[in-house]
Enzyme design. Sequence first.
Site, PDB file in Angstrom:
ATOM      1  N   TYR A   1     -19.968  33.005 -40.410  1.00  0.00           N
ATOM      2  CA  TYR A   1     -19.874  32.230 -39.201  1.00  0.00           C
ATOM      3  C   TYR A   1     -18.498  32.429 -38.592  1.00  0.00           C
ATOM      4  O   TYR A   1     -17.596  32.894 -39.302  1.00  0.00           O
ATOM      5  CB  TYR A   1     -20.096  30.723 -39.504  1.00  0.00           C
ATOM      6  CG  TYR A   1     -19.160  30.094 -40.528  1.00  0.00           C
ATOM      7  CD1 TYR A   1     -17.944  29.516 -40.155  1.00  0.00           C
ATOM      8  CD2 TYR A   1     -19.497  30.064 -41.890  1.00  0.00           C
ATOM      9  CE1 TYR A   1     -17.106  28.919 -41.086  1.00  0.00           C
ATOM     10  CE2 TYR A   1     -18.653  29.476 -42.831  1.00  0.00           C
ATOM     11  CZ  TYR A   1     -17.459  28.905 -42.423  1.00  0.00           C
ATOM     12  OH  TYR A   1     -16.634  28.327 -43.356  1.00  0.00           O
TER      13      TYR A   1
ATOM     14  N   ASN B   1     -21.088  45.028 -46.836  1.00  0.00           N
ATOM     15  CA  ASN B   1     -20.310  45.337 -45.633  1.00  0.00           C
ATOM     16  C   ASN B   1     -18.890  45.810 -45.948  1.00  0.00           C
ATOM     17  O   ASN B   1     -17.980  45.701 -45.127  1.00  0.00           O
ATOM     18  CB  ASN B   1     -20.267  44.146 -44.674  1.00  0.00           C
ATOM     19  CG  ASN B   1     -20.200  44.606 -43.224  1.00  0.00           C
ATOM     20  OD1 ASN B   1     -20.641  45.713 -42.896  1.00  0.00           O
ATOM     21  ND2 ASN B   1     -19.633  43.780 -42.354  1.00  0.00           N
TER      22      ASN B   1
ATOM     23  N   ARG C   1     -23.164  36.015 -51.501  1.00  0.00           N
ATOM     24  CA  ARG C   1     -22.831  36.887 -50.364  1.00  0.00           C
ATOM     25  C   ARG C   1     -23.300  38.332 -50.573  1.00  0.00           C
ATOM     26  O   ARG C   1     -23.816  38.978 -49.667  1.00  0.00           O
ATOM     27  CB  ARG C   1     -21.303  36.869 -50.179  1.00  0.00           C
ATOM     28  CG  ARG C   1     -20.727  37.943 -49.249  1.00  0.00           C
ATOM     29  CD  ARG C   1     -19.198  37.833 -49.245  1.00  0.00           C
ATOM     30  NE  ARG C   1     -18.523  38.949 -48.627  1.00  0.00           N
ATOM     31  CZ  ARG C   1     -18.121  38.982 -47.349  1.00  0.00           C
ATOM     32  NH1 ARG C   1     -18.361  37.960 -46.555  1.00  0.00           N
ATOM     33  NH2 ARG C   1     -17.480  40.025 -46.873  1.00  0.00           N
TER      34      ARG C   1
ATOM     35  N   HIS D   1     -25.130  39.950 -45.416  1.00  0.00           N
ATOM     36  CA  HIS D   1     -24.578  38.954 -46.337  1.00  0.00           C
ATOM     37  C   HIS D   1     -25.615  37.857 -46.564  1.00  0.00           C
ATOM     38  O   HIS D   1     -26.098  37.229 -45.621  1.00  0.00           O
ATOM     39  CB  HIS D   1     -23.276  38.373 -45.774  1.00  0.00           C
ATOM     40  CG  HIS D   1     -22.156  39.364 -45.814  1.00  0.00           C
ATOM     41  ND1 HIS D   1     -21.205  39.462 -44.830  1.00  0.00           N
ATOM     42  CD2 HIS D   1     -21.858  40.324 -46.734  1.00  0.00           C
ATOM     43  CE1 HIS D   1     -20.351  40.433 -45.149  1.00  0.00           C
ATOM     44  NE2 HIS D   1     -20.730  40.971 -46.294  1.00  0.00           N
TER      45      HIS D   1
ATOM     46  N   GLU E   1     -20.400  37.459 -34.984  1.00  0.00           N
ATOM     47  CA  GLU E   1     -20.385  36.343 -35.933  1.00  0.00           C
ATOM     48  C   GLU E   1     -20.992  35.140 -35.217  1.00  0.00           C
ATOM     49  O   GLU E   1     -20.451  34.656 -34.228  1.00  0.00           O
ATOM     50  CB  GLU E   1     -18.944  36.027 -36.368  1.00  0.00           C
ATOM     51  CG  GLU E   1     -18.251  37.152 -37.124  1.00  0.00           C
ATOM     52  CD  GLU E   1     -18.565  37.157 -38.617  1.00  0.00           C
ATOM     53  OE1 GLU E   1     -19.311  36.264 -39.071  1.00  0.00           O
ATOM     54  OE2 GLU E   1     -18.066  38.059 -39.310  1.00  0.00           O
TER      55      GLU E   1
ATOM     56  N   ARG F   1     -25.937  34.758 -47.720  1.00  0.00           N
ATOM     57  CA  ARG F   1     -25.887  33.325 -47.406  1.00  0.00           C
ATOM     58  C   ARG F   1     -25.895  33.047 -45.909  1.00  0.00           C
ATOM     59  O   ARG F   1     -25.974  31.888 -45.504  1.00  0.00           O
ATOM     60  CB  ARG F   1     -24.628  32.722 -48.031  1.00  0.00           C
ATOM     61  CG  ARG F   1     -23.328  33.320 -47.519  1.00  0.00           C
ATOM     62  CD  ARG F   1     -22.159  32.993 -48.447  1.00  0.00           C
ATOM     63  NE  ARG F   1     -20.920  33.617 -48.018  1.00  0.00           N
ATOM     64  CZ  ARG F   1     -19.821  33.672 -48.768  1.00  0.00           C
ATOM     65  NH1 ARG F   1     -19.826  33.162 -49.986  1.00  0.00           N
ATOM     66  NH2 ARG F   1     -18.728  34.242 -48.314  1.00  0.00           N
TER      67      ARG F   1
HETATM   68 ZN   LIG Z   1     -21.243  38.503 -43.038  1.00  0.00          ZN
END
Ligand SMILES: [Zn+2]
Length: 493
Positions: free
Chosen positions: A298, A243, A227, A169, A369, A171
Amino acid sequence: MKLFLLASLAFLASSSPIPSGGPQSLYSCTVKTQEQADALLHFDVFNHRFGPNAVVDVRTRSATEAAKLKSLLSCTLKNADIYKVPEDLGDANAIQRAAAVDPFFSDYQRYSTIISKLVSWNATYSNVLTYVPSIAVSHQGRNVPAIIITDKSVPSSAKKTIWWNGMMHAREWISPATVMWIANNLLTGSSSDATIASWLKQFQFVITPMNNPDGYEYTFTTDRMWRKNLRDNGDGTLGVDLNRNWDDGHWGQYGTTTTTSDETYCGPSPFSEPETIGTANFISTFPNLYSGIDFHSYSELVLRSWGWTNNDSPNEAILKQLGDGIVSAIYGVHQEQYTSEKAAALYLASGVSDDWMSTKLGMAGFTIELRDTGNYGFQLPNSFIAPVGEEIWGGIKFYIDFLVKNPNIPPQYPTTKKTTTTTVKAATSTTAAVKTTTVATTCAHSKCVSGVALRSSCDACVGKIIAQDSYCGSTSWDSVCVGEVKSICGITC
Ligand SMILES: [Zn+2]
């Protein structure tokens, strides 16, 4: 002092690359019902946290979208301008600490700088490193690189393979920075640390730090909050959620949409994207595939597969032990409390990399994460590169040591289907997770022919069958499911 203050104010007022249309906002919303969870599939949810009264961060791009969101859920404004660069209140010494490791780690680096670092490592550590410049070529022509770190004196067939992936992803800048940090630790320790040297004899570490180079560059030039990748969807929209694009056997079923403008758009078909199919083909060539981690941000979570079902994987007990241990080891470094969960305890999602590596390759699949839990979010300042790298290295050391001590974790394929359905009970949720799925209006194929798993909502008879035989809704609609059209529904095909 005056100059310093002016510089600080200028910094605070600065904005990350922002698309046209003006400021965008982030709302903190409480999810109470299944309908609310389903509705969120068409919003950009920064930190997916589903469950009773889960609080999620939801982006709105316009006043109209904000009004729609607030009509669906109870929300409070969290950030009126998500593109504004937040003030860095992190450890003032951390950037110097990172630079002491390597100036490369003093800031988030662009694609070309990361490539240069891989090339440099290839020259410096040629005894343990193999650089593969291109395992895939992105839509815009960028190479997706890989490195393999191992003791080359031991044949590949005598070692287990571990895969670490970053930057799927765009960002989530802390992801490639952290993957590069732990790769650097393996390399620098290869000749000076007996434990690491021992690991390199037992494992080959296949590392793909940049899975989505187009999207990543786009976050530096055009849109800091991007993203997806940069596929031209042909309808004025860009991007597939990489994803949600992996062919894990459940592609397109959960936590994803077929709406091209959505942030969780699964793409036109499984592995439609060069970044995912190229990486999958590359990883599949390695012997003794044992475990993998895909790094995101996150939320501070250590997630073990599976994510497409609430049912436990056959390795649930040992993977929980491993995940819990990683969390404890991370905490031991900077006392940052990550959480160990089944991926499905967060929210159901399919087409995800860790489920692909477990269901298709039998690997012990994890997603981590990284920081934080939403204070800075994706705009985590560069002063966090060192703290996150240090604590994740702590978790990684536990992880590798655990795999050394547990060399026989069974392959994590889905359980084989029983030939009779009389003892198969309806799948029940074992967690407080709320199932999120797009609402299907038609079945993917006739219930009278074999094919991909069907959604229970697509047809009343299909719903009855899946209630008694969950395999038909989670794995595939095979000949037994077709036979149940007659035995359960009383319908002759
Ligand atoms: Zn991600």
